[in-house]
Write a protein that holds these residues in place. Structure first.
Motif, PDB file in Angstrom:
ATOM      1  N   ARG A 129       3.702   3.195  -3.776  1.00 49.97           N
ATOM      2  CA  ARG A 129       4.880   2.371  -3.507  1.00 49.97           C
ATOM      3  C   ARG A 129       4.418   1.057  -2.896  1.00 49.97           C
ATOM      4  O   ARG A 129       3.553   1.040  -2.011  1.00 49.97           O
ATOM      5  CB  ARG A 129       5.814   3.083  -2.534  1.00 49.97           C
ATOM      6  CG  ARG A 129       7.099   2.279  -2.248  1.00 49.97           C
ATOM      7  CD  ARG A 129       7.996   2.963  -1.257  1.00 49.97           C
ATOM      8  NE  ARG A 129       7.353   2.879   0.047  1.00 49.97           N
ATOM      9  CZ  ARG A 129       7.525   3.770   1.021  1.00 49.97           C
ATOM     10  NH1 ARG A 129       8.274   4.826   0.847  1.00 49.97           N
ATOM     11  NH2 ARG A 129       6.921   3.614   2.177  1.00 49.97           N
ATOM     12  N   ARG A 130       4.974  -0.039  -3.360  1.00 49.34           N
ATOM     13  CA  ARG A 130       4.634  -1.364  -2.832  1.00 49.34           C
ATOM     14  C   ARG A 130       5.364  -1.600  -1.521  1.00 49.34           C
ATOM     15  O   ARG A 130       6.552  -1.343  -1.421  1.00 49.34           O
ATOM     16  CB  ARG A 130       5.037  -2.443  -3.824  1.00 49.34           C
ATOM     17  CG  ARG A 130       4.285  -2.348  -5.123  1.00 49.34           C
ATOM     18  CD  ARG A 130       4.803  -3.355  -6.111  1.00 49.34           C
ATOM     19  NE  ARG A 130       3.989  -3.342  -7.313  1.00 49.34           N
ATOM     20  CZ  ARG A 130       4.146  -4.179  -8.307  1.00 49.34           C
ATOM     21  NH1 ARG A 130       5.086  -5.099  -8.265  1.00 49.34           N
ATOM     22  NH2 ARG A 130       3.360  -4.101  -9.363  1.00 49.34           N
ATOM     23  N   ASP A 131       4.633  -2.094  -0.521  1.00 48.00           N
ATOM     24  CA  ASP A 131       5.211  -2.400   0.783  1.00 48.00           C
ATOM     25  C   ASP A 131       5.025  -3.881   1.088  1.00 48.00           C
ATOM     26  O   ASP A 131       3.887  -4.366   1.120  1.00 48.00           O
ATOM     27  CB  ASP A 131       4.539  -1.577   1.894  1.00 48.00           C
ATOM     28  CG  ASP A 131       5.098  -0.164   1.998  1.00 48.00           C
ATOM     29  OD1 ASP A 131       6.130   0.129   1.363  1.00 48.00           O
ATOM     30  OD2 ASP A 131       4.503   0.648   2.722  1.00 48.00           O
ATOM     31  N   GLY A 132       6.130  -4.596   1.314  1.00 41.88           N
ATOM     32  CA  GLY A 132       6.064  -5.992   1.722  1.00 41.88           C
ATOM     33  C   GLY A 132       6.238  -6.968   0.580  1.00 41.88           C
ATOM     34  O   GLY A 132       6.369  -6.574  -0.579  1.00 41.88           O
ATOM     35  N   PRO A 133       6.224  -8.266   0.927  1.00 44.19           N
ATOM     36  CA  PRO A 133       6.339  -9.313  -0.096  1.00 44.19           C
ATOM     37  C   PRO A 133       5.051  -9.434  -0.898  1.00 44.19           C
ATOM     38  O   PRO A 133       4.011  -8.917  -0.505  1.00 44.19           O
ATOM     39  CB  PRO A 133       6.613 -10.582   0.716  1.00 44.19           C
ATOM     40  CG  PRO A 133       6.037 -10.297   2.065  1.00 44.19           C
ATOM     41  CD  PRO A 133       6.161  -8.811   2.280  1.00 44.19           C
ATOM     42  N   ALA A 134       5.093 -10.157  -2.011  1.00 43.03           N
ATOM     43  CA  ALA A 134       3.968 -10.246  -2.950  1.00 43.03           C
ATOM     44  C   ALA A 134       2.718 -10.898  -2.379  1.00 43.03           C
ATOM     45  O   ALA A 134       1.639 -10.716  -2.897  1.00 43.03           O
ATOM     46  CB  ALA A 134       4.393 -10.984  -4.218  1.00 43.03           C
ATOM     47  N   GLY A 135       2.824 -11.677  -1.327  1.00 44.98           N
ATOM     48  CA  GLY A 135       1.646 -12.279  -0.725  1.00 44.98           C
ATOM     49  C   GLY A 135       1.254 -13.588  -1.382  1.00 44.98           C
ATOM     50  O   GLY A 135       1.842 -14.028  -2.355  1.00 44.98           O
ATOM     51  N   SER A 136       0.221 -14.192  -0.851  1.00 47.30           N
ATOM     52  CA  SER A 136      -0.256 -15.491  -1.315  1.00 47.30           C
ATOM     53  C   SER A 136      -1.298 -15.326  -2.410  1.00 47.30           C
ATOM     54  O   SER A 136      -1.907 -14.277  -2.562  1.00 47.30           O
ATOM     55  CB  SER A 136      -0.894 -16.261  -0.149  1.00 47.30           C
ATOM     56  OG  SER A 136       0.046 -16.469   0.866  1.00 47.30           O
ATOM     57  N   LEU A 137      -1.538 -16.415  -3.116  1.00 47.27           N
ATOM     58  CA  LEU A 137      -2.571 -16.455  -4.133  1.00 47.27           C
ATOM     59  C   LEU A 137      -3.931 -16.360  -3.445  1.00 47.27           C
ATOM     60  O   LEU A 137      -4.195 -17.066  -2.478  1.00 47.27           O
ATOM     61  CB  LEU A 137      -2.469 -17.770  -4.914  1.00 47.27           C
ATOM     62  CG  LEU A 137      -3.332 -17.900  -6.150  1.00 47.27           C
ATOM     63  CD1 LEU A 137      -2.833 -16.961  -7.242  1.00 47.27           C
ATOM     64  CD2 LEU A 137      -3.291 -19.336  -6.641  1.00 47.27           C
ATOM     65  N   VAL A 138      -4.788 -15.471  -3.929  1.00 49.31           N
ATOM     66  CA  VAL A 138      -6.127 -15.288  -3.383  1.00 49.31           C
ATOM     67  C   VAL A 138      -7.125 -15.782  -4.430  1.00 49.31           C
ATOM     68  O   VAL A 138      -7.144 -15.293  -5.553  1.00 49.31           O
ATOM     69  CB  VAL A 138      -6.403 -13.807  -3.047  1.00 49.31           C
ATOM     70  CG1 VAL A 138      -7.837 -13.616  -2.597  1.00 49.31           C
ATOM     71  CG2 VAL A 138      -5.423 -13.301  -2.000  1.00 49.31           C
ATOM     72  N   VAL A 149       7.815  13.707  -4.436  1.00 53.13           N
ATOM     73  CA  VAL A 149       8.080  13.744  -2.996  1.00 53.13           C
ATOM     74  C   VAL A 149       9.007  12.607  -2.556  1.00 53.13           C
ATOM     75  O   VAL A 149       9.147  12.342  -1.369  1.00 53.13           O
ATOM     76  CB  VAL A 149       6.767  13.717  -2.172  1.00 53.13           C
ATOM     77  CG1 VAL A 149       5.950  14.967  -2.440  1.00 53.13           C
ATOM     78  CG2 VAL A 149       5.962  12.466  -2.453  1.00 53.13           C
ATOM     79  N   SER A 150       9.651  11.940  -3.534  1.00 48.56           N
ATOM     80  CA  SER A 150      10.551  10.837  -3.170  1.00 48.56           C
ATOM     81  C   SER A 150      11.728  11.378  -2.371  1.00 48.56           C
ATOM     82  O   SER A 150      12.082  12.542  -2.518  1.00 48.56           O
ATOM     83  CB  SER A 150      11.024  10.100  -4.424  1.00 48.56           C
ATOM     84  OG  SER A 150      11.740  10.964  -5.270  1.00 48.56           O
ATOM     85  N   PRO A 151      12.278  10.596  -1.477  1.00 46.20           N
ATOM     86  CA  PRO A 151      12.116   9.155  -1.335  1.00 46.20           C
ATOM     87  C   PRO A 151      10.854   8.749  -0.568  1.00 46.20           C
ATOM     88  O   PRO A 151      10.595   7.570  -0.405  1.00 46.20           O
ATOM     89  CB  PRO A 151      13.365   8.726  -0.572  1.00 46.20           C
ATOM     90  CG  PRO A 151      13.683   9.891   0.296  1.00 46.20           C
ATOM     91  CD  PRO A 151      13.278  11.108  -0.516  1.00 46.20           C
ATOM     92  N   SER A 152      10.072   9.701  -0.123  1.00 46.25           N
ATOM     93  CA  SER A 152       8.793   9.367   0.504  1.00 46.25           C
ATOM     94  C   SER A 152       7.793   8.978  -0.576  1.00 46.25           C
ATOM     95  O   SER A 152       8.113   9.012  -1.760  1.00 46.25           O
ATOM     96  CB  SER A 152       8.256  10.558   1.296  1.00 46.25           C
ATOM     97  OG  SER A 152       9.116  10.867   2.366  1.00 46.25           O
ATOM     98  N   ASP A 199       6.519  19.425   1.970  1.00 45.00           N
ATOM     99  CA  ASP A 199       6.767  20.823   1.625  1.00 45.00           C
ATOM    100  C   ASP A 199       5.862  21.166   0.436  1.00 45.00           C
ATOM    101  O   ASP A 199       5.941  20.520  -0.617  1.00 45.00           O
ATOM    102  CB  ASP A 199       8.238  20.989   1.253  1.00 45.00           C
ATOM    103  CG  ASP A 199       8.607  22.389   0.784  1.00 45.00           C
ATOM    104  OD1 ASP A 199       7.701  23.239   0.576  1.00 45.00           O
ATOM    105  OD2 ASP A 199       9.814  22.640   0.607  1.00 45.00           O
ATOM    106  N   PRO A 200       4.980  22.161   0.566  1.00 50.58           N
ATOM    107  CA  PRO A 200       4.044  22.487  -0.516  1.00 50.58           C
ATOM    108  C   PRO A 200       4.729  22.833  -1.837  1.00 50.58           C
ATOM    109  O   PRO A 200       4.202  22.519  -2.906  1.00 50.58           O
ATOM    110  CB  PRO A 200       3.256  23.683   0.005  1.00 50.58           C
ATOM    111  CG  PRO A 200       3.448  23.666   1.479  1.00 50.58           C
ATOM    112  CD  PRO A 200       4.765  22.993   1.744  1.00 50.58           C
ATOM    113  N   ALA A 201       5.912  23.437  -1.773  1.00 49.97           N
ATOM    114  CA  ALA A 201       6.623  23.791  -3.000  1.00 49.97           C
ATOM    115  C   ALA A 201       7.073  22.537  -3.750  1.00 49.97           C
ATOM    116  O   ALA A 201       7.125  22.524  -4.979  1.00 49.97           O
ATOM    117  CB  ALA A 201       7.825  24.673  -2.679  1.00 49.97           C
ATOM    118  N   VAL A 202       7.380  21.479  -3.011  1.00 52.61           N
ATOM    119  CA  VAL A 202       7.799  20.213  -3.619  1.00 52.61           C
ATOM    120  C   VAL A 202       6.572  19.382  -3.987  1.00 52.61           C
ATOM    121  O   VAL A 202       6.480  18.822  -5.080  1.00 52.61           O
ATOM    122  CB  VAL A 202       8.717  19.419  -2.664  1.00 52.61           C
ATOM    123  CG1 VAL A 202       9.038  18.042  -3.225  1.00 52.61           C
ATOM    124  CG2 VAL A 202       9.991  20.199  -2.372  1.00 52.61           C
ATOM    125  N   CYS A 203       5.610  19.303  -3.079  1.00 46.73           N
ATOM    126  CA  CYS A 203       4.409  18.485  -3.271  1.00 46.73           C
ATOM    127  C   CYS A 203       3.536  18.980  -4.423  1.00 46.73           C
ATOM    128  O   CYS A 203       3.043  18.189  -5.204  1.00 46.73           O
ATOM    129  CB  CYS A 203       3.598  18.453  -1.979  1.00 46.73           C
ATOM    130  SG  CYS A 203       1.968  17.691  -2.109  1.00 46.73           S
TER     131      CYS A 203
END
Length: 179
Positions: free
Chosen positions: A95-104, A162-165, A125-129
């Protein structure tokens, strides 16, 4: 002669914008970095940098080193997912976290990184995971359709939903080498 001039100031006056230009100061058609090509997987090497843990997640720098002969650019998020020994994806991609960032801008021999969060799958939960051994992570550099592989012996991922995680989280590219 028609010229391109650099905007050096703009002010909103009563709803209208007044702009001032530096006459005789040509602007380049594009910034230098925009002229550099996007980094391709074939020119990059991957490695792990530093690792830190916090609240059930280990954050590791995934380092991208430019082994090509030319400067290239990266911006945004790499695609990251667990894969098994046959190269099949295990569970959902990061899952992406945060804004896209600057050009590197990555000169030949230079290294940039993106931080990847590896959630401890024992928290699910192992049954879900559905814990599943993985060989490592498959990484697509931003704006690339070719991937690279980074080995992670002894790692497990969640084959189940395992969503929403998320089992993996990725932050945008940064010019910090992440050593």
């Amino acid at each position: 002669m028609v010229g391109i001039y650099r905007l050096i100031g703009a002010t909103v006056l009563g709803g209208a914008m007044a702009a001032s230009f530096a006459v005789g100061t040509p602007a380049s058609a594009q910034p230098r970095a925009a002229l550099d090509p996007i980094c391709q997987a074939a020119d990059l090497g991957l490695s792990f940098g530093h690792a830190e843990g916090a609240a059930g997640t280990v954050y590791r720098a995934v380092q991208f080193t430019n082994y090509g002969d030319n400067t290239c650019v990266l911006q945004g998020f790499p695609g990251v997912s667990y894969v098994d020994g046959d190269g099949n994806q295990v569970g959902a991609a990061a899952r992406r976290d945060g804004p896209a960032g600057s050009l590197v801008t990555l000169d030949p021999g230079a290294t940039a990184s993106a931080i990847v969060g590896f959630v401890q799958i024992g928290l699910f939960d192992p049954a879900v995971c559905q814990p599943t051994p993985v060989a490592g992570i498959q990484v697509y550099p931003p704006d690339s359709t070719e991937s690279l592989f980074l080995e992670m012996p002894g790692q497990q991922g969640c084959a189940g939903d395992v969503s929403p995680s998320a089992q993996l989280k990725v932050l945008p590219m940064t010019d910090d080498p992440g050593a």
